[in-house]
Scaffold this motif. Sequence first.
Motif, PDB file in Angstrom:
ATOM      1  N   VAL A   1     -30.848  -7.209 -38.247  1.00  0.00           N
ATOM      2  CA  VAL A   1     -29.447  -7.592 -37.749  1.00  0.00           C
ATOM      3  C   VAL A   1     -28.750  -8.392 -38.713  1.00  0.00           C
ATOM      4  CG1 VAL A   1     -27.980  -8.650 -35.907  1.00  0.00           C
ATOM      5  CG2 VAL A   1     -30.113  -7.010 -35.514  1.00  0.00           C
ATOM      6  N   TRP A   2     -29.562  -9.605 -38.905  1.00  0.00           N
ATOM      7  CA  TRP A   2     -28.982 -10.438 -39.913  1.00  0.00           C
ATOM      8  C   TRP A   2     -30.321 -11.094 -40.533  1.00  0.00           C
ATOM      9  CZ3 TRP A   2     -26.893 -15.796 -37.744  1.00  0.00           C
ATOM     10  CH2 TRP A   2     -26.315 -16.666 -38.915  1.00  0.00           C
ATOM     11  N   GLN A   3     -30.422 -10.885 -41.856  1.00  0.00           N
ATOM     12  CA  GLN A   3     -31.816 -11.350 -42.339  1.00  0.00           C
ATOM     13  C   GLN A   3     -31.999 -12.844 -42.412  1.00  0.00           C
ATOM     14  OE1 GLN A   3     -34.191  -9.528 -43.728  1.00  0.00           O
ATOM     15  NE2 GLN A   3     -33.605  -7.709 -43.603  1.00  0.00           N
ATOM     16  N   GLU A   4     -30.955 -13.619 -42.475  1.00  0.00           N
ATOM     17  CA  GLU A   4     -31.099 -15.218 -42.455  1.00  0.00           C
ATOM     18  C   GLU A   4     -31.081 -15.842 -41.179  1.00  0.00           C
ATOM     19  OE1 GLU A   4     -28.587 -13.451 -43.913  1.00  0.00           O
ATOM     20  OE2 GLU A   4     -29.450 -13.233 -46.222  1.00  0.00           O
ATOM     21  N   GLY A   5     -30.545 -14.973 -40.202  1.00  0.00           N
ATOM     22  CA  GLY A   5     -30.414 -15.731 -38.840  1.00  0.00           C
ATOM     23  C   GLY A   5     -31.714 -15.709 -38.298  1.00  0.00           C
ATOM     24  N   HIS A   6     -32.765 -16.318 -38.611  1.00  0.00           N
ATOM     25  CA  HIS A   6     -34.121 -16.402 -38.060  1.00  0.00           C
ATOM     26  C   HIS A   6     -34.497 -17.910 -38.273  1.00  0.00           C
ATOM     27  CE1 HIS A   6     -32.960 -12.148 -38.337  1.00  0.00           C
ATOM     28  NE2 HIS A   6     -33.878 -12.042 -37.271  1.00  0.00           N
ATOM     29  N   VAL A   7     -36.156 -17.913 -37.745  1.00  0.00           N
ATOM     30  CA  VAL A   7     -36.310 -19.384 -37.880  1.00  0.00           C
ATOM     31  C   VAL A   7     -36.749 -19.747 -39.641  1.00  0.00           C
ATOM     32  CG1 VAL A   7     -38.738 -20.429 -37.541  1.00  0.00           C
ATOM     33  CG2 VAL A   7     -37.962 -19.016 -35.798  1.00  0.00           C
ATOM     34  N   GLY A   8     -37.182 -18.800 -40.244  1.00  0.00           N
ATOM     35  CA  GLY A   8     -37.225 -19.223 -41.625  1.00  0.00           C
ATOM     36  C   GLY A   8     -38.415 -19.469 -42.135  1.00  0.00           C
ATOM     37  N   GLU A   9     -39.083 -20.177 -42.788  1.00  0.00           N
ATOM     38  CA  GLU A   9     -40.374 -20.468 -43.485  1.00  0.00           C
ATOM     39  C   GLU A   9     -41.514 -20.614 -42.401  1.00  0.00           C
ATOM     40  OE1 GLU A   9     -40.111 -23.538 -46.288  1.00  0.00           O
ATOM     41  OE2 GLU A   9     -38.401 -22.247 -47.795  1.00  0.00           O
ATOM     42  N   GLN A  10     -41.258 -21.319 -41.188  1.00  0.00           N
ATOM     43  CA  GLN A  10     -42.134 -21.443 -40.209  1.00  0.00           C
ATOM     44  C   GLN A  10     -42.337 -20.494 -39.209  1.00  0.00           C
ATOM     45  OE1 GLN A  10     -40.382 -25.506 -39.441  1.00  0.00           O
ATOM     46  NE2 GLN A  10     -42.479 -26.076 -39.930  1.00  0.00           N
ATOM     47  N   SER A  11     -41.770 -19.403 -39.471  1.00  0.00           N
ATOM     48  CA  SER A  11     -41.957 -18.221 -38.426  1.00  0.00           C
ATOM     49  C   SER A  11     -43.353 -17.988 -38.085  1.00  0.00           C
ATOM     50  CB  SER A  11     -41.208 -16.915 -38.958  1.00  0.00           C
ATOM     51  OG  SER A  11     -41.023 -16.246 -37.677  1.00  0.00           O
ATOM     52  N   GLU A  12     -44.046 -17.512 -39.164  1.00  0.00           N
ATOM     53  CA  GLU A  12     -45.481 -17.129 -38.836  1.00  0.00           C
ATOM     54  C   GLU A  12     -46.398 -18.457 -38.060  1.00  0.00           C
ATOM     55  OE1 GLU A  12     -49.297 -15.549 -41.311  1.00  0.00           O
ATOM     56  OE2 GLU A  12     -47.731 -16.108 -42.205  1.00  0.00           O
ATOM     57  N   GLU A  13     -46.045 -19.607 -38.585  1.00  0.00           N
ATOM     58  CA  GLU A  13     -46.862 -20.837 -38.051  1.00  0.00           C
ATOM     59  C   GLU A  13     -46.222 -20.740 -36.264  1.00  0.00           C
ATOM     60  OE1 GLU A  13     -47.367 -25.503 -38.511  1.00  0.00           O
ATOM     61  OE2 GLU A  13     -45.913 -24.622 -39.777  1.00  0.00           O
ATOM     62  N   LEU A  14     -45.091 -20.408 -36.124  1.00  0.00           N
ATOM     63  CA  LEU A  14     -44.660 -20.733 -34.805  1.00  0.00           C
ATOM     64  C   LEU A  14     -45.230 -19.491 -33.810  1.00  0.00           C
ATOM     65  CD1 LEU A  14     -42.952 -21.545 -32.351  1.00  0.00           C
ATOM     66  CD2 LEU A  14     -41.072 -20.506 -33.378  1.00  0.00           C
ATOM     67  N   TYR A  15     -45.323 -18.321 -34.713  1.00  0.00           N
ATOM     68  CA  TYR A  15     -45.870 -17.248 -33.909  1.00  0.00           C
ATOM     69  C   TYR A  15     -47.502 -17.340 -33.686  1.00  0.00           C
ATOM     70  CZ  TYR A  15     -48.175 -12.509 -33.285  1.00  0.00           C
ATOM     71  OH  TYR A  15     -48.711 -11.227 -32.709  1.00  0.00           O
ATOM     72  N   ASN A  16     -48.093 -18.023 -34.617  1.00  0.00           N
ATOM     73  CA  ASN A  16     -49.635 -18.332 -34.426  1.00  0.00           C
ATOM     74  C   ASN A  16     -49.761 -19.391 -32.988  1.00  0.00           C
ATOM     75  OD1 ASN A  16     -50.483 -16.707 -36.378  1.00  0.00           O
ATOM     76  ND2 ASN A  16     -50.350 -18.198 -37.834  1.00  0.00           N
ATOM     77  N   MET A  17     -48.877 -20.417 -32.962  1.00  0.00           N
ATOM     78  CA  MET A  17     -48.928 -21.184 -31.991  1.00  0.00           C
ATOM     79  C   MET A  17     -48.610 -20.174 -30.557  1.00  0.00           C
ATOM     80  SD  MET A  17     -49.209 -24.306 -30.763  1.00  0.00           S
ATOM     81  CE  MET A  17     -49.218 -25.180 -32.302  1.00  0.00           C
ATOM     82  N   LEU A  18     -47.710 -19.582 -30.667  1.00  0.00           N
ATOM     83  CA  LEU A  18     -47.335 -18.753 -29.419  1.00  0.00           C
ATOM     84  C   LEU A  18     -48.338 -17.816 -29.004  1.00  0.00           C
ATOM     85  CD1 LEU A  18     -43.631 -17.908 -29.960  1.00  0.00           C
ATOM     86  CD2 LEU A  18     -44.606 -20.059 -28.829  1.00  0.00           C
ATOM     87  N   THR A  19     -49.334 -17.438 -29.802  1.00  0.00           N
ATOM     88  CA  THR A  19     -50.343 -16.679 -29.451  1.00  0.00           C
ATOM     89  C   THR A  19     -51.671 -17.467 -29.239  1.00  0.00           C
ATOM     90  OG1 THR A  19     -50.797 -16.069 -31.756  1.00  0.00           O
ATOM     91  CG2 THR A  19     -49.303 -14.440 -30.496  1.00  0.00           C
ATOM     92  N   LYS A  20     -51.723 -18.606 -29.328  1.00  0.00           N
ATOM     93  CA  LYS A  20     -53.181 -19.365 -29.381  1.00  0.00           C
ATOM     94  C   LYS A  20     -53.739 -19.638 -27.940  1.00  0.00           C
ATOM     95  CE  LYS A  20     -54.650 -24.188 -30.124  1.00  0.00           C
ATOM     96  NZ  LYS A  20     -54.449 -25.714 -30.650  1.00  0.00           N
ATOM     97  N   TYR A  21     -52.810 -19.333 -26.844  1.00  0.00           N
ATOM     98  CA  TYR A  21     -53.023 -19.181 -25.460  1.00  0.00           C
ATOM     99  C   TYR A  21     -52.767 -17.842 -24.903  1.00  0.00           C
ATOM    100  CZ  TYR A  21     -53.524 -24.344 -26.418  1.00  0.00           C
ATOM    101  OH  TYR A  21     -53.879 -25.565 -26.723  1.00  0.00           O
ATOM    102  N   ASP A  22     -53.372 -17.857 -23.715  1.00  0.00           N
ATOM    103  CA  ASP A  22     -53.451 -16.530 -23.078  1.00  0.00           C
ATOM    104  C   ASP A  22     -52.084 -16.391 -22.192  1.00  0.00           C
ATOM    105  OD1 ASP A  22     -53.683 -13.745 -22.555  1.00  0.00           O
ATOM    106  OD2 ASP A  22     -55.053 -14.285 -20.920  1.00  0.00           O
ATOM    107  N   ASN A  23     -50.992 -16.668 -22.637  1.00  0.00           N
ATOM    108  CA  ASN A  23     -49.947 -16.873 -21.990  1.00  0.00           C
ATOM    109  C   ASN A  23     -48.873 -15.555 -21.979  1.00  0.00           C
ATOM    110  OD1 ASN A  23     -49.967 -19.620 -21.066  1.00  0.00           O
ATOM    111  ND2 ASN A  23     -49.356 -20.439 -23.053  1.00  0.00           N
ATOM    112  N   ARG A  24     -48.320 -15.138 -20.711  1.00  0.00           N
ATOM    113  CA  ARG A  24     -47.619 -13.992 -20.730  1.00  0.00           C
ATOM    114  C   ARG A  24     -45.873 -14.849 -20.962  1.00  0.00           C
ATOM    115  NH1 ARG A  24     -44.319 -10.454 -21.887  1.00  0.00           N
ATOM    116  NH2 ARG A  24     -43.861  -8.670 -20.593  1.00  0.00           N
ATOM    117  N   ILE A  25     -45.547 -14.837 -22.232  1.00  0.00           N
ATOM    118  CA  ILE A  25     -44.400 -15.452 -22.653  1.00  0.00           C
ATOM    119  C   ILE A  25     -42.977 -14.705 -22.652  1.00  0.00           C
ATOM    120  CG2 ILE A  25     -43.304 -16.924 -24.656  1.00  0.00           C
ATOM    121  CD1 ILE A  25     -46.207 -17.894 -25.141  1.00  0.00           C
TER     122      ILE A  25
END
Length: 313
Positions: free
Chosen positions: A209-233
Amino acid sequence: MNWFIKVFSSILAVFIFSASGDITAYAPLDKDNLKMNFTVISDGHLEGNNSQKHKNYGELFLDLSSADAQSRALIMCGDNTMNGQVAEMSMLYGLMNKYNTIENVLMAVGNHDICPGSHNMGDYDKLKERFISFNNAFLEHKIDNLYHSQIIDGYHFIILSSDTDAGIAQYISPEQFAWLDHELEAASQSGKPVFLFSHWPLNDVFADVWQEGHVGEQSEELYNMLTKYDNRIFFFTGHLHMGIFENGYGLSETGNITYINIPSFGSENDDGGADVQDTGMGYQVEVYDNELVLRVRNFVEHEWTNYEYRLDI
């Protein structure tokens, strides 16, 4: 200072919006089995010289006050104003103070709220302080940082932010990551889904949709944090102004995370060539035992759209 802000904002609200009259009450799909419900909008872009955007917010608050089952929370997911100016913040919170009836209001920041640039004035620290000051002057939910959380009816609501001026992207400090880790761990003990809100989506979710319209350089780090626990998010984001598409294009799912794009409430929804580009749209979210129902409503026109999504919990 708080008393001056409240008086000034209240006066502004009188002049920038007049109530449109009676609004027909509306109800959830299954009131008897509803566990809780809440409202999510993003990108209202209230602008000092734009009367339509003043009207949008006023009509939103009137619409929500007419609901048969009032929302337990209203979440504004960033770019709530166009420039982060005192006058714009005063207009927004003045309208909220006069017309809003929702007990829990949770505010997230977007780049237009806190990042100086061609659309903004002042430095990041000044804009951050202003955002927190208005929040704490008007809302029951007090904050001491731009990232914050609240537990409502046993459900964890988590609000992310950007910790510096990162332009149109997001910067998450080590302190915010540590805080998020603690929040997700605590939420994992509840057995309930987590409702997460940020102005910025992960890089690989709606990238076309918009290549620049996202988290940026820390996107993978944030994803890894969100998948650290068994949460339904359920991860609600804005920023893209992509509107509503056929076939659930604004939804994406990876493992236990469902990503939900919020159409722009106050500006054109044209960045993704959406099927429905109307302003005034947002989500009315209904939580049941085994499913989450996303109902797209036009809160300005006071009517449901034809878009509704059912997601497993």
